[in-house]
Design a protein around this motif. Structure first.
Motif, PDB file in Angstrom:
ATOM      1  N   ALA A 327       0.845  -1.191   0.000  1.00  0.00           N
ATOM      2  CA  ALA A 327       0.000   0.000   0.000  1.00  0.00           C
ATOM      3  C   ALA A 327       0.880   1.241   0.000  1.00  0.00           C
ATOM      4  N   LYS A 328       0.452   2.268  -0.726  1.00  0.00           N
ATOM      5  CA  LYS A 328       1.234   3.493  -0.829  1.00  0.00           C
ATOM      6  C   LYS A 328       1.393   4.151   0.544  1.00  0.00           C
ATOM      7  N   SER A 329       2.607   4.549   0.849  1.00  0.00           N
ATOM      8  CA  SER A 329       2.879   5.239   2.114  1.00  0.00           C
ATOM      9  C   SER A 329       4.201   5.983   1.976  1.00  0.00           C
ATOM     10  N   ASN A 330       4.581   6.702   3.040  1.00  0.00           N
ATOM     11  CA  ASN A 330       5.854   7.424   3.032  1.00  0.00           C
ATOM     12  C   ASN A 330       7.010   6.555   3.502  1.00  0.00           C
ATOM     13  N   PHE A 331       6.723   5.304   3.854  1.00  0.00           N
ATOM     14  CA  PHE A 331       7.793   4.420   4.316  1.00  0.00           C
ATOM     15  C   PHE A 331       8.787   4.170   3.198  1.00  0.00           C
ATOM     16  N   PHE A 332      10.070   4.166   3.539  1.00  0.00           N
ATOM     17  CA  PHE A 332      11.099   3.961   2.537  1.00  0.00           C
ATOM     18  C   PHE A 332      12.154   2.993   3.063  1.00  0.00           C
ATOM     19  N   PRO A 333      12.517   2.017   2.242  1.00  0.00           N
ATOM     20  CA  PRO A 333      11.940   1.684   0.932  1.00  0.00           C
ATOM     21  C   PRO A 333      10.568   1.023   1.100  1.00  0.00           C
ATOM     22  N   LEU A 334       9.682   1.322   0.199  1.00  0.00           N
ATOM     23  CA  LEU A 334       8.289   0.890   0.321  1.00  0.00           C
ATOM     24  C   LEU A 334       8.176  -0.622   0.389  1.00  0.00           C
ATOM     25  N   TYR A 335       9.023  -1.353  -0.348  1.00  0.00           N
ATOM     26  CA  TYR A 335       8.902  -2.810  -0.367  1.00  0.00           C
ATOM     27  C   TYR A 335       9.222  -3.449   0.970  1.00  0.00           C
ATOM     28  N   ARG A 336       9.779  -2.709   1.926  1.00  0.00           N
ATOM     29  CA  ARG A 336      10.029  -3.247   3.274  1.00  0.00           C
ATOM     30  C   ARG A 336       8.930  -2.870   4.257  1.00  0.00           C
ATOM     31  N   SER A 337       7.912  -2.192   3.791  1.00  0.00           N
ATOM     32  CA  SER A 337       6.831  -1.756   4.703  1.00  0.00           C
ATOM     33  C   SER A 337       5.913  -2.917   5.078  1.00  0.00           C
TER      34      SER A 337
END
Length: 337
Positions: A327-337
């Motif tokens: 899901a879209k979020s500000n977490f970076f990198p997104l694939y580790r969210s």
């Protein structure tokens, strides 16, 4: 001639390079990279004669793939450097950027994330590589100022609290024996329990012993004593220009007295006897006055610094592929969210 070197964590050259940097902190040292991460850490060094840019990195595998990403140790990291007098660093910065991109592609690096250091000018080194995102503010005490000037910046209520603490016969000194170190460790654990800290904050006793006696940087444990009993303590690290407030704790019985205020005041006075230019207290959760930790620290100084992070996507196509289920979020990198 420009040169690119990859320094392994086991090499003494890591320490030599860090010590030659114009400004560095304990987070950049080989020792801290050995104790803070289980992943592979390296120091990338880009040089021209005696001038250099050095970037400590942690390389993590991306599970289920042949790809990796780069992150930093916990705390304040990012590039460090030393430019010889009258040297125009422009070409070296270009060499750094081109060589770093090539390294990332050769090593199947998908993305780069690093916490940056509020007291080191790093933006000019990494700008145009991804983005730099400003987060919260941190608090620093300028040790270049006279002690009385530093104290003038104290919040009025802090000055009053310090006077009361001294009237209560609470004294601060450097821990002088294993019993005082052990007492602090128990207080630190008690503090972590009180704030419901994550398990990663519960370091072993050996961690504290080794940290206080490592060879890469100086560290001191200051403890507050009341009636021969340790009631609070804090570890401070000392490098060439920076004293850093690290791990701290106060026993429940004296939490309302806030003896940590006295410890920080004594750390400032100690700092004035060293070559260090800053006592960095760090930030809070949000870096604003409604954040109780930041408000506590900002009572000592209004010399606020910007804490930022560096985010760089090396391979956008692979990054998007790895992130497509997220899901879209500000977490970076997104694939580790």
């Amino acid at each position: 001639m420009f040169k690119f070197e990859i320094i392994e964590n086991s090499s003494e050259k890591w320490t030599e390079i860090v010590n030659k940097s114009s400004t560095y902190d304990f987070h950049h040292t080989a020792y801290f990279h050995k104790i803070d991460t289980l992943f592979d850490s390296k120091l990338l060094v880009f040089s021209f004669q005696e001038s250099f840019i050095a970037l400590p990195i942690v390389i993590r595998p991306i599970d289920g793939t042949d790809y990796f990403d780069i992150t930093s140790v916990y705390g304040y990291a990012g590039p460090i450097y030393n430019f010889e007098e009258n040297y125009d660093e422009t070409e070296l910065i270009v060499f750094f950027k081109n060589s770093f991109i090539d390294f990332c592609k050769e090593q199947n690096i998908v993305s780069v994330f690093s916490r940056l250091h509020p007291l080191i000018d790093q933006e000019s080194i990494i700008e145009t590589l991804g983005e730099i995102v400003d987060l919260n503010k941190t608090v620093s005490i300028d040790l270049n100022q006279f002690a009385e000037v530093q104290r003038k910046e104290y919040r009025k209520s802090l000055k009053s609290d310090l006077s009361q603490l001294r009237r209560k016969d609470i004294m601060v000194r450097e821990a002088s024996n294993k019993e005082e170190v052990d007492a602090f460790i128990e207080i630190y654990y008690e503090t972590m329990d009180r704030v419901s800290a994550a398990s990663s904050y519960y370091f072993s006793k050996e961690y504290f012993y080794n940290f206080l006696n490592n060879d890469d940087f100086t560290s001191k444990l200051l403890v507050a004593i009341k009636e021969d009993k340790v009631i609070a303590g804090a570890i401070f690290t000392i490098t060439d220009k920076i004293i850093q407030y690290h791990l701290a704790g106060t026993t429940e019985d004296y939490i309302r007295d806030t003896p940590m205020k006295l410890i920080l005041d004594e750390a400032r006075l100690f700092g004035n006897t060293t070559k260090a230019e800053s006592l960095h207290l760090g930030g809070g959760v949000g870096g604003h006055d409604d954040d109780s930790l930041f408000r506590f620290k900002s009572g000592f100084s209004k010399d606020f610094k910007q804490f930022s992070v560096w985010k760089y996507i090396v391979d956008q196509k692979i990054y998007d592929e790895l992130s497509k289920e997220k899901a879209k979020s500000n977490f970076f990198p997104l694939y580790r969210s």
